[in-house]
Design a protein around this motif. Structure first.
Motif, PDB file in Angstrom:
ATOM      1  N   ILE A 220       4.434   4.361   0.612  1.00  0.00           N
ATOM      2  CA  ILE A 220       3.490   4.863   2.280  1.00  0.00           C
ATOM      3  C   ILE A 220       2.607   5.216   0.752  1.00  0.00           C
ATOM      4  O   ILE A 220       0.807   4.367   0.764  1.00  0.00           O
ATOM      5  CB  ILE A 220       3.714   5.165   2.770  1.00  0.00           C
ATOM      6  N   PRO A 221       2.127   6.343   0.692  1.00  0.00           N
ATOM      7  CA  PRO A 221       1.124   6.400  -0.468  1.00  0.00           C
ATOM      8  C   PRO A 221       0.520   5.291  -1.046  1.00  0.00           C
ATOM      9  O   PRO A 221      -0.620   4.986  -1.605  1.00  0.00           O
ATOM     10  CB  PRO A 221       1.369   7.918  -0.715  1.00  0.00           C
ATOM     11  N   ALA A 222       1.011   4.775  -1.643  1.00  0.00           N
ATOM     12  CA  ALA A 222       0.968   3.529  -3.075  1.00  0.00           C
ATOM     13  C   ALA A 222       0.434   2.480  -2.457  1.00  0.00           C
ATOM     14  O   ALA A 222      -0.404   1.989  -2.806  1.00  0.00           O
ATOM     15  CB  ALA A 222       2.072   3.081  -3.595  1.00  0.00           C
ATOM     16  N   LEU A 223       0.557   2.359  -0.943  1.00  0.00           N
ATOM     17  CA  LEU A 223      -0.032   1.207  -0.401  1.00  0.00           C
ATOM     18  C   LEU A 223      -1.604   1.804  -0.214  1.00  0.00           C
ATOM     19  O   LEU A 223      -2.180   0.882   0.624  1.00  0.00           O
ATOM     20  CB  LEU A 223       1.703   0.767   1.066  1.00  0.00           C
ATOM     21  N   ALA A 224      -1.261   3.238   0.998  1.00  0.00           N
ATOM     22  CA  ALA A 224      -2.422   3.539   0.878  1.00  0.00           C
ATOM     23  C   ALA A 224      -3.715   3.289  -0.110  1.00  0.00           C
ATOM     24  O   ALA A 224      -5.076   3.147   0.026  1.00  0.00           O
ATOM     25  CB  ALA A 224      -2.858   5.088   0.837  1.00  0.00           C
ATOM     26  N   VAL A 225      -3.005   3.647  -1.631  1.00  0.00           N
ATOM     27  CA  VAL A 225      -3.985   4.189  -2.476  1.00  0.00           C
ATOM     28  C   VAL A 225      -4.721   2.386  -3.239  1.00  0.00           C
ATOM     29  O   VAL A 225      -6.027   1.785  -3.166  1.00  0.00           O
ATOM     30  CB  VAL A 225      -3.581   4.142  -3.804  1.00  0.00           C
ATOM     31  N   VAL A 226      -3.565   0.895  -2.607  1.00  0.00           N
ATOM     32  CA  VAL A 226      -3.855  -0.300  -3.009  1.00  0.00           C
ATOM     33  C   VAL A 226      -5.065  -0.462  -1.721  1.00  0.00           C
ATOM     34  O   VAL A 226      -6.889  -0.993  -2.310  1.00  0.00           O
ATOM     35  CB  VAL A 226      -2.991  -0.868  -3.423  1.00  0.00           C
ATOM     36  N   VAL A 227      -5.178  -0.253  -0.775  1.00  0.00           N
ATOM     37  CA  VAL A 227      -5.850  -0.859   0.243  1.00  0.00           C
ATOM     38  C   VAL A 227      -7.364   0.178   0.245  1.00  0.00           C
ATOM     39  O   VAL A 227      -7.994  -0.197  -0.276  1.00  0.00           O
ATOM     40  CB  VAL A 227      -5.303  -0.200   1.370  1.00  0.00           C
ATOM     41  N   ALA A 228      -7.687   0.982  -0.393  1.00  0.00           N
ATOM     42  CA  ALA A 228      -8.597   1.989  -0.580  1.00  0.00           C
ATOM     43  C   ALA A 228      -9.359   1.502  -1.961  1.00  0.00           C
ATOM     44  O   ALA A 228     -10.957   1.393  -1.856  1.00  0.00           O
ATOM     45  CB  ALA A 228      -8.479   3.901  -0.844  1.00  0.00           C
TER      46      ALA A 228
ATOM     47  N   ALA B 104      -4.821   5.111 -11.612  1.00  0.00           N
ATOM     48  CA  ALA B 104      -4.008   7.614 -12.218  1.00  0.00           C
ATOM     49  C   ALA B 104      -3.414   7.887 -11.237  1.00  0.00           C
ATOM     50  O   ALA B 104      -2.000   8.882 -10.665  1.00  0.00           O
ATOM     51  CB  ALA B 104      -4.494   8.460 -12.261  1.00  0.00           C
ATOM     52  N   LEU B 105      -3.630   7.284  -9.645  1.00  0.00           N
ATOM     53  CA  LEU B 105      -3.131   7.747  -8.180  1.00  0.00           C
ATOM     54  C   LEU B 105      -1.437   7.238  -8.083  1.00  0.00           C
ATOM     55  O   LEU B 105      -0.901   7.861  -7.983  1.00  0.00           O
ATOM     56  CB  LEU B 105      -3.537   7.609  -7.026  1.00  0.00           C
ATOM     57  N   LEU B 106      -1.599   6.054  -8.845  1.00  0.00           N
ATOM     58  CA  LEU B 106       0.081   5.171  -8.818  1.00  0.00           C
ATOM     59  C   LEU B 106       0.880   5.879  -9.508  1.00  0.00           C
ATOM     60  O   LEU B 106       2.418   5.588  -8.916  1.00  0.00           O
ATOM     61  CB  LEU B 106      -0.398   3.907  -8.296  1.00  0.00           C
ATOM     62  N   SER B 107       0.347   6.069 -10.551  1.00  0.00           N
ATOM     63  CA  SER B 107       0.915   6.744 -11.435  1.00  0.00           C
ATOM     64  C   SER B 107       1.979   8.284 -11.183  1.00  0.00           C
ATOM     65  O   SER B 107       2.520   8.316 -11.158  1.00  0.00           O
ATOM     66  CB  SER B 107       0.623   7.032 -12.999  1.00  0.00           C
ATOM     67  N   LEU B 108       1.063   8.790 -10.342  1.00  0.00           N
ATOM     68  CA  LEU B 108       0.922  10.153  -9.232  1.00  0.00           C
ATOM     69  C   LEU B 108       2.381   9.882  -8.724  1.00  0.00           C
ATOM     70  O   LEU B 108       3.097  11.030  -8.168  1.00  0.00           O
ATOM     71  CB  LEU B 108      -0.353  10.591  -9.305  1.00  0.00           C
ATOM     72  N   VAL B 109       1.798   9.075  -7.899  1.00  0.00           N
ATOM     73  CA  VAL B 109       3.028   8.789  -6.683  1.00  0.00           C
ATOM     74  C   VAL B 109       3.978   7.657  -7.398  1.00  0.00           C
ATOM     75  O   VAL B 109       5.159   8.643  -6.214  1.00  0.00           O
ATOM     76  CB  VAL B 109       2.048   7.458  -6.170  1.00  0.00           C
ATOM     77  N   PHE B 110       4.591   7.653  -7.922  1.00  0.00           N
ATOM     78  CA  PHE B 110       5.604   6.975  -8.897  1.00  0.00           C
ATOM     79  C   PHE B 110       6.603   7.729  -9.658  1.00  0.00           C
ATOM     80  O   PHE B 110       7.468   7.853  -9.330  1.00  0.00           O
ATOM     81  CB  PHE B 110       5.183   5.253  -9.180  1.00  0.00           C
ATOM     82  N   GLY B 111       5.491   8.315 -10.475  1.00  0.00           N
ATOM     83  CA  GLY B 111       6.400   8.952 -11.130  1.00  0.00           C
ATOM     84  C   GLY B 111       5.967  10.512 -11.737  1.00  0.00           C
ATOM     85  O   GLY B 111       6.099  11.533 -12.357  1.00  0.00           O
ATOM     86  N   GLY B 112       5.017  10.866 -10.336  1.00  0.00           N
ATOM     87  CA  GLY B 112       4.818  12.269 -10.693  1.00  0.00           C
ATOM     88  C   GLY B 112       4.135  13.214 -11.179  1.00  0.00           C
ATOM     89  O   GLY B 112       3.169  11.824 -12.361  1.00  0.00           O
TER      90      GLY B 112
END
Length: 672
Positions: free
Chosen positions: A19-27, A433-441
């Motif tokens: 869900i947050p990953a999709l939000a990052v991609v949309v933004a 960077a945000l996607l890496s935070l979402v998936f890997g912490g």
């Protein structure tokens, strides 16, 4: 789980991350529409920056001081030693040696000795395979090139064993050493093969010496990692029991640990041998001798027929080496357990075979016709036939293959590439960077930021984003194939028996060879490089998924069936969630296998970083740009590898998946 218990409830933590990953991609996409084309750091393909020229200046300075620089003098001495050794072996088995007009041991003697080795270390079946392989090298017209490749592989594997086994013993018996050495092994195995060649050419020149050094460095990590793992996994109970008798460190090593790790060590030797063959083939780019040269020549002029025969011989050589080392491993295990029979008959066969081999060597040294392989036109006729087939494919299937290529390029590759590469670099930086935070912490975020800063500093951001786009798209298709065929194999034993040998064979083929059939179908293009990467990476990912799904407890599956689950529900709600550790591992390996094809894809129109590395090889003034591109590929590999590793650790804590899959470090690809 008790029999009859309901199937496990899989938590939705994995879904919550999307869900947050999709939000990052949309933004990201929204920002792209308003800012595209600005601050993209796009660099024309043949242009260089000041940083690239400074790197080239470093190379020029080292070359100018080759005669006075102690490091260069040392590497020159090593290069001379390798060059002399290879020259001597070439004169021995293939090249004419002055004043003697023929090889010192001709084709008959070499073939007989190789067949005899196959008989001694394995079996008569392997001996026949070796005999057929060596005859094929000559009959198809590539005896000298085949011997050159085998010479490079032989020297590299012997040095890998001499250097690697002591290190394997060290990391297998010392936890601190293992932690330190593993970092360097990860770096070497994450690095795409072509990246090895740039610094090696600088310090060792081009030609034979560069081929040996590059092959050695690429072949060394598998035997260290696998043999060290085997020694480390020897039962502590066994070690303690033997220690109680008062044995010394060396007695424990040679009488307990090494014998009990014998099979694993030979598996490491198998992987090192195949890695050496893969790199020895690619070393043709630095004027290394062997079968890679005619393959490269065919690819450069887009002549599949020219590349086909030597490519097929590389595959045959890979199969021969793989089967021989595997059979040797199995036989050594049987001998260690006392499972051999008819010892007297085998001793008779071995003695008789040795006498026959010596007679063949004598004859090949005496008669010219048995020293130089007769010239045949079989290979030429096959090449011509393949060229005719390729022409037919282009004439009759060109519309289908071209339409597929154009459709995927226009509707998938280009839109995603635009978002990645045409967004302002700082926007793509922040989104990744945000996607890496979402998936890997947080751990994945730190490593990602460091790697992206390195990519930005090396002045190849735009090309890096194009390469990243191709890598992610190819990995997505690899995982789609892995899920379909992996689940199918896990659920049907007959399918597994039919497909697994093909996957095993696919993993023995050097990546260079995959370009040949794909080039015939699609011609030189970015899509061709992607398809070749998919074909190269898919076997490993499929096997990992199949083994993971197959490892799900039958009791758990039966419990689900008792509730009336459909086949689709069983797969999606039980088997795949329970095997998610293997899925993440397959994704990790798929990414790294695909990335390792980046530079090879640059030969057939992939562009971006692959082209930059090839350009750096071909033009001395562009060496710095090629080096920067190689380092950029390494940074992308480290970033993607660490994100998937961190994601694996996060997923491990999310639900009831098999945790034992993560008791050891995820292997770095592409190990064979």
């Amino acid at each position: 789980m008790e029999p009859g218990a309901p199937p496990p409830v899989v938590e939705n933590a994995g879904l919550s991350r999307w869900i947050p990953a999709l939000a990052v991609v949309v933004a990201w996409v929204l920002v792209y529409f308003f800012t595209r084309g600005n601050h993209t750091l796009d660099l024309p393909s043949l242009s260089r920056t000041d940083l690239h020229d400074r790197l080239t200046g470093v190379q020029n300075g080292l070359l100018e001081g080759r005669s006075t620089n102690p490091v260069m003098q040392f590497t020159n001495a090593i290069a001379d030693g390798f060059r002399s050794t290879v020259d001597w072996l070439q004169r021995l088995v293939s090249k004419p040696a002055f004043p003697r007009p023929v090889p010192q041991i001709g084709w008959l003697g070499v073939t007989a000795l190789a067949t005899y080795v196959g008989l001694v270390v394995a079996s008569w079946r392997i001996a026949l395979l070796v005999l057929a392989s060596f005859l094929a090298f000559g009959v198809l017209g590539f005896w000298d090139a085949s011997m050159d490749t085998l010479i490079i592989v032989l020297i590299s594997v012997l040095l890998s064993v001499v250097i690697g086994l002591p290190i394997a013993v060290w990391i297998g018996t010392n936890a601190r050493a293992n932690a330190v050495v593993t970092v360097f092994l990860d770096l070497l195995q994450t690095m795409p093969t072509f990246v090895y060649l740039l610094p090696i050419v600088l310090f060792f020149g081009i030609g034979t010496s560069a081929a040996v050094v590059a092959t050695l460095l690429y072949a060394l990590p598998p035997i260290i990692r696998i043999a060290g793992f085997g020694i480390r996994e020897v039962s502590t109970t066994t070690i303690e029991a033997t220690d109680s008798s008062g044995q010394t460190y060396w007695q424990r090593l040679f009488k307990v640990q090494l014998p009990m790790a014998r099979k694993t060590i030979i598996v490491g030797l198998n992987q090192t041998t195949l890695a050496a063959l893969s790199m020895a083939t690619l070393a043709s780019f630095v004027d290394g001798p062997g079968l890679g040269k005619p393959v490269l020549q065919g690819l450069r002029v887009n002549d599949v027929g020219t590349a086909f025969v030597p490519g097929a011989l590389i595959v045959l050589m890979a199969v021969m080496l793989d089967r021989t080392t595997t059979a040797a491993s199995e036989r050594s295990e049987r001998v260690a357990r006392g499972g051999t029979s008819n010892v007297a008959r085998r001793r008779l066969v071995v003695i008789g075979g040795g006498v026959a081999a010596l007679v063949a060597v004598y004859l090949s040294r005496t008669y010219v016709t048995l020293a130089e392989f007769p010239t045949y036109s079989v290979g030429g006729r096959i090449s011509a036939g393949v060229s005719d087939v390729v022409d037919w494919i282009k004439d009759n299937l060109g519309g289908v293959t071209g339409g597929t290529k154009d459709g995927i390029t226009e509707w998938v590759l280009n839109p995603v590439q635009s978002v990645l590469a045409e967004s302002p670099w700082f926007v793509s930086f922040a989104a990744i960077a945000l996607l890496s935070l979402v998936f890997g912490g947080l751990r994945a975020l730190v490593i990602t930021v460091v790697c992206l800063l390195g990519v930005w500093y090396l002045d190849l951001w735009h090309d890096a984003m194009i390469t990243l786009n191709m890598t992610l798209f190819a990995t997505l298709l690899v995982m789609a194939l892995a899920l379909v065929f992996g689940v199918w194999m896990a659920r049907d034993r007959r399918v597994d028996l039919g497909i697994r040998p093909l996957l095993d064979a696919g993993q023995t083929i050097p990546p260079f060879v995959y370009l040949i059939p794909v080039l015939a179908l699609f011609g030189p293009s970015r899509f061709t490089a992607i398809v070749a990467a998919i074909v190269y990476a898919a076997p490993a990912a499929i096997k990992l998924v199949a083994d993971g799904v197959k490892g799900v407890s039958p009791t758990t599956i039966e419990a689900g069936r008792s509730t009336g689950q459909t086949t689709w529900q069983e797969i999606t709600k039980v088997q795949l969630p329970m095997a998610k550790g293997s899925l993440v591992l397959a994704t990790n390996q798929g990414l790294l296998y695909v990335l390792s094809m980046t530079v090879i894809g640059g030969l057939v129109g992939a562009g971006a970083l692959g082209f930059d590395v090839v350009y750096g090889f071909s033009r001395s003034e562009a060496w710095g740009k090629g080096a920067a591109a190689g380092l950029t590929i390494v940074l992308l590999g480290v970033m993607l590898d660490r994100i998937t590793r961190a994601a694996a650790d996060v997923r491990r804590d999310d639900g009831p998946g098999p945790r034992r899959a993560f008791n050891v470090r995820l292997p770095i690809g592409p190990p064979r």
